[in-house]
Scaffold this motif. Sequence first.
Motif, PDB file in Angstrom:
ATOM      1  N   PRO A 151       0.811  -1.222   0.000  1.00 32.11           N
ATOM      2  CA  PRO A 151       0.000   0.000   0.000  1.00 32.11           C
ATOM      3  C   PRO A 151       0.848   1.277   0.000  1.00 32.11           C
ATOM      4  CG  PRO A 151      -0.831  -1.547   1.618  1.00 32.11           C
ATOM      5  CD  PRO A 151       0.469  -2.095   1.115  1.00 32.11           C
ATOM      6  N   ILE A 152       1.992   1.218   0.660  1.00 30.28           N
ATOM      7  CA  ILE A 152       2.903   2.359   0.702  1.00 30.28           C
ATOM      8  C   ILE A 152       3.595   2.540  -0.647  1.00 30.28           C
ATOM      9  CG2 ILE A 152       4.993   3.265   1.823  1.00 30.28           C
ATOM     10  CD1 ILE A 152       4.185   1.584   4.278  1.00 30.28           C
ATOM     11  N   ALA A 153       3.791   1.449  -1.363  1.00 26.21           N
ATOM     12  CA  ALA A 153       4.560   1.454  -2.607  1.00 26.21           C
ATOM     13  C   ALA A 153       3.958   2.368  -3.665  1.00 26.21           C
ATOM     14  CB  ALA A 153       4.683   0.044  -3.155  1.00 26.21           C
ATOM     15  N   SER A 154       2.666   2.599  -3.619  1.00 25.34           N
ATOM     16  CA  SER A 154       2.044   3.435  -4.650  1.00 25.34           C
ATOM     17  C   SER A 154       2.537   4.881  -4.605  1.00 25.34           C
ATOM     18  CB  SER A 154       0.527   3.393  -4.509  1.00 25.34           C
ATOM     19  OG  SER A 154       0.152   3.928  -3.258  1.00 25.34           O
ATOM     20  N   SER A 155       3.078   5.310  -3.470  1.00 22.11           N
ATOM     21  CA  SER A 155       3.571   6.681  -3.374  1.00 22.11           C
ATOM     22  C   SER A 155       4.995   6.842  -3.918  1.00 22.11           C
ATOM     23  CB  SER A 155       3.519   7.160  -1.925  1.00 22.11           C
ATOM     24  OG  SER A 155       4.405   6.398  -1.130  1.00 22.11           O
ATOM     25  N   TYR A 156       5.663   5.738  -4.228  1.00 27.90           N
ATOM     26  CA  TYR A 156       7.007   5.802  -4.794  1.00 27.90           C
ATOM     27  C   TYR A 156       6.930   5.786  -6.312  1.00 27.90           C
ATOM     28  CZ  TYR A 156       8.921   4.926  -0.158  1.00 27.90           C
ATOM     29  OH  TYR A 156       9.256   5.032   1.160  1.00 27.90           O
ATOM     30  N   ARG A 157       7.773   6.574  -6.958  1.00 22.14           N
ATOM     31  CA  ARG A 157       7.720   6.671  -8.415  1.00 22.14           C
ATOM     32  C   ARG A 157       8.373   5.493  -9.119  1.00 22.14           C
ATOM     33  NH1 ARG A 157       8.265  12.755 -10.512  1.00 22.14           N
ATOM     34  NH2 ARG A 157       6.606  13.611  -9.224  1.00 22.14           N
ATOM     35  N   SER A 158       9.390   4.918  -8.510  1.00 27.43           N
ATOM     36  CA  SER A 158      10.090   3.815  -9.164  1.00 27.43           C
ATOM     37  C   SER A 158      10.569   2.817  -8.113  1.00 27.43           C
ATOM     38  CB  SER A 158      11.283   4.334  -9.959  1.00 27.43           C
ATOM     39  OG  SER A 158      12.255   4.869  -9.088  1.00 27.43           O
ATOM     40  N   PHE A 159      10.929   1.622  -8.600  1.00 28.57           N
ATOM     41  CA  PHE A 159      11.414   0.599  -7.682  1.00 28.57           C
ATOM     42  C   PHE A 159      12.720   1.028  -7.029  1.00 28.57           C
ATOM     43  CE2 PHE A 159      13.907  -3.202  -6.706  1.00 28.57           C
ATOM     44  CZ  PHE A 159      13.063  -3.785  -5.774  1.00 28.57           C
ATOM     45  N   SER A 160      13.550   1.772  -7.753  1.00 32.15           N
ATOM     46  CA  SER A 160      14.824   2.211  -7.170  1.00 32.15           C
ATOM     47  C   SER A 160      14.595   3.126  -5.968  1.00 32.15           C
ATOM     48  CB  SER A 160      15.696   2.888  -8.217  1.00 32.15           C
ATOM     49  OG  SER A 160      15.058   4.041  -8.717  1.00 32.15           O
ATOM     50  N   SER A 161      13.470   3.804  -5.928  1.00 31.08           N
ATOM     51  CA  SER A 161      13.127   4.624  -4.763  1.00 31.08           C
ATOM     52  C   SER A 161      12.537   3.779  -3.636  1.00 31.08           C
ATOM     53  CB  SER A 161      12.111   5.696  -5.157  1.00 31.08           C
ATOM     54  OG  SER A 161      12.645   6.537  -6.136  1.00 31.08           O
ATOM     55  N   LEU A 162      11.819   2.734  -4.015  1.00 33.01           N
ATOM     56  CA  LEU A 162      11.173   1.873  -3.029  1.00 33.01           C
ATOM     57  C   LEU A 162      12.146   0.898  -2.379  1.00 33.01           C
ATOM     58  CD1 LEU A 162       8.580   0.796  -1.673  1.00 33.01           C
ATOM     59  CD2 LEU A 162       8.273  -0.661  -3.681  1.00 33.01           C
ATOM     60  N   ARG A 163      13.172   0.506  -3.111  1.00 40.16           N
ATOM     61  CA  ARG A 163      14.109  -0.515  -2.643  1.00 40.16           C
ATOM     62  C   ARG A 163      14.723  -0.201  -1.276  1.00 40.16           C
ATOM     63  NH1 ARG A 163      19.529  -1.976  -3.292  1.00 40.16           N
ATOM     64  NH2 ARG A 163      19.806  -4.226  -3.459  1.00 40.16           N
ATOM     65  N   PRO A 164      15.216   1.019  -1.031  1.00 36.65           N
ATOM     66  CA  PRO A 164      15.769   1.295   0.311  1.00 36.65           C
ATOM     67  C   PRO A 164      14.736   1.133   1.421  1.00 36.65           C
ATOM     68  CG  PRO A 164      16.424   2.998  -1.235  1.00 36.65           C
ATOM     69  CD  PRO A 164      15.426   2.140  -1.939  1.00 36.65           C
ATOM     70  N   ARG A 165      13.473   1.443   1.114  1.00 35.17           N
ATOM     71  CA  ARG A 165      12.413   1.280   2.112  1.00 35.17           C
ATOM     72  C   ARG A 165      12.192  -0.199   2.433  1.00 35.17           C
ATOM     73  NH1 ARG A 165       9.723   0.880   5.946  1.00 35.17           N
ATOM     74  NH2 ARG A 165       7.747   1.858   6.367  1.00 35.17           N
ATOM     75  N   ILE A 166      12.245  -1.050   1.419  1.00 36.89           N
ATOM     76  CA  ILE A 166      12.102  -2.486   1.632  1.00 36.89           C
ATOM     77  C   ILE A 166      13.265  -3.010   2.465  1.00 36.89           C
ATOM     78  CG2 ILE A 166      12.118  -4.741   0.495  1.00 36.89           C
ATOM     79  CD1 ILE A 166      10.650  -3.408  -1.853  1.00 36.89           C
ATOM     80  N   LEU A 167      14.479  -2.592   2.119  1.00 37.96           N
ATOM     81  CA  LEU A 167      15.657  -3.050   2.870  1.00 37.96           C
ATOM     82  C   LEU A 167      15.604  -2.580   4.320  1.00 37.96           C
ATOM     83  CD1 LEU A 167      18.439  -2.495   0.184  1.00 37.96           C
ATOM     84  CD2 LEU A 167      17.399  -4.655   0.890  1.00 37.96           C
ATOM     85  N   LEU A 168      15.113  -1.384   4.527  1.00 37.62           N
ATOM     86  CA  LEU A 168      14.986  -0.871   5.890  1.00 37.62           C
ATOM     87  C   LEU A 168      13.960  -1.688   6.675  1.00 37.62           C
ATOM     88  CD1 LEU A 168      15.710   1.333   7.956  1.00 37.62           C
ATOM     89  CD2 LEU A 168      13.786   2.633   7.052  1.00 37.62           C
ATOM     90  N   ALA A 169      12.847  -2.002   6.055  1.00 34.43           N
ATOM     91  CA  ALA A 169      11.787  -2.774   6.724  1.00 34.43           C
ATOM     92  C   ALA A 169      12.277  -4.184   7.058  1.00 34.43           C
ATOM     93  CB  ALA A 169      10.548  -2.842   5.846  1.00 34.43           C
ATOM     94  N   CYS A 170      13.111  -4.749   6.208  1.00 33.73           N
ATOM     95  CA  CYS A 170      13.606  -6.104   6.433  1.00 33.73           C
ATOM     96  C   CYS A 170      14.904  -6.116   7.234  1.00 33.73           C
ATOM     97  CB  CYS A 170      13.818  -6.809   5.096  1.00 33.73           C
ATOM     98  SG  CYS A 170      12.297  -6.985   4.162  1.00 33.73           S
ATOM     99  N   ARG A 171      15.415  -4.937   7.573  1.00 32.89           N
ATOM    100  CA  ARG A 171      16.672  -4.804   8.308  1.00 32.89           C
ATOM    101  C   ARG A 171      17.806  -5.534   7.597  1.00 32.89           C
ATOM    102  NH1 ARG A 171      15.296  -1.039  11.879  1.00 32.89           N
ATOM    103  NH2 ARG A 171      13.669  -1.621  13.302  1.00 32.89           N
ATOM    104  N   THR A 172      17.860  -5.348   6.291  1.00 34.01           N
ATOM    105  CA  THR A 172      18.862  -5.998   5.465  1.00 34.01           C
ATOM    106  C   THR A 172      19.765  -4.932   4.871  1.00 34.01           C
ATOM    107  OG1 THR A 172      17.254  -7.684   4.883  1.00 34.01           O
ATOM    108  CG2 THR A 172      19.196  -7.544   3.506  1.00 34.01           C
ATOM    109  N   THR A 173      21.047  -5.219   4.833  1.00 34.80           N
ATOM    110  CA  THR A 173      21.966  -4.291   4.197  1.00 34.80           C
ATOM    111  C   THR A 173      22.576  -4.980   2.985  1.00 34.80           C
ATOM    112  OG1 THR A 173      23.772  -5.023   5.609  1.00 34.80           O
ATOM    113  CG2 THR A 173      22.543  -3.086   6.309  1.00 34.80           C
TER     114      THR A 173
END
Length: 58
Positions: free
Chosen positions: A32-54
Amino acid sequence: MKKHKHRIAPTFQLPYSSGPLETLNKIKTLKPIASSYRSFSSLRPRILLACRTTQKAA
């Protein structure tokens, strides 16, 4: 506990984990949050942050 010992014990003995499935669930909650991001490259850091993955440096 004694009744289910035969089901619980293998979880400590086997090298398998449900971690990858839990990560997929976290990504699904971000949809649901993803719709506010323009591209996957913008969303990717948010996914990594949510998963606590570096990401390892290339």
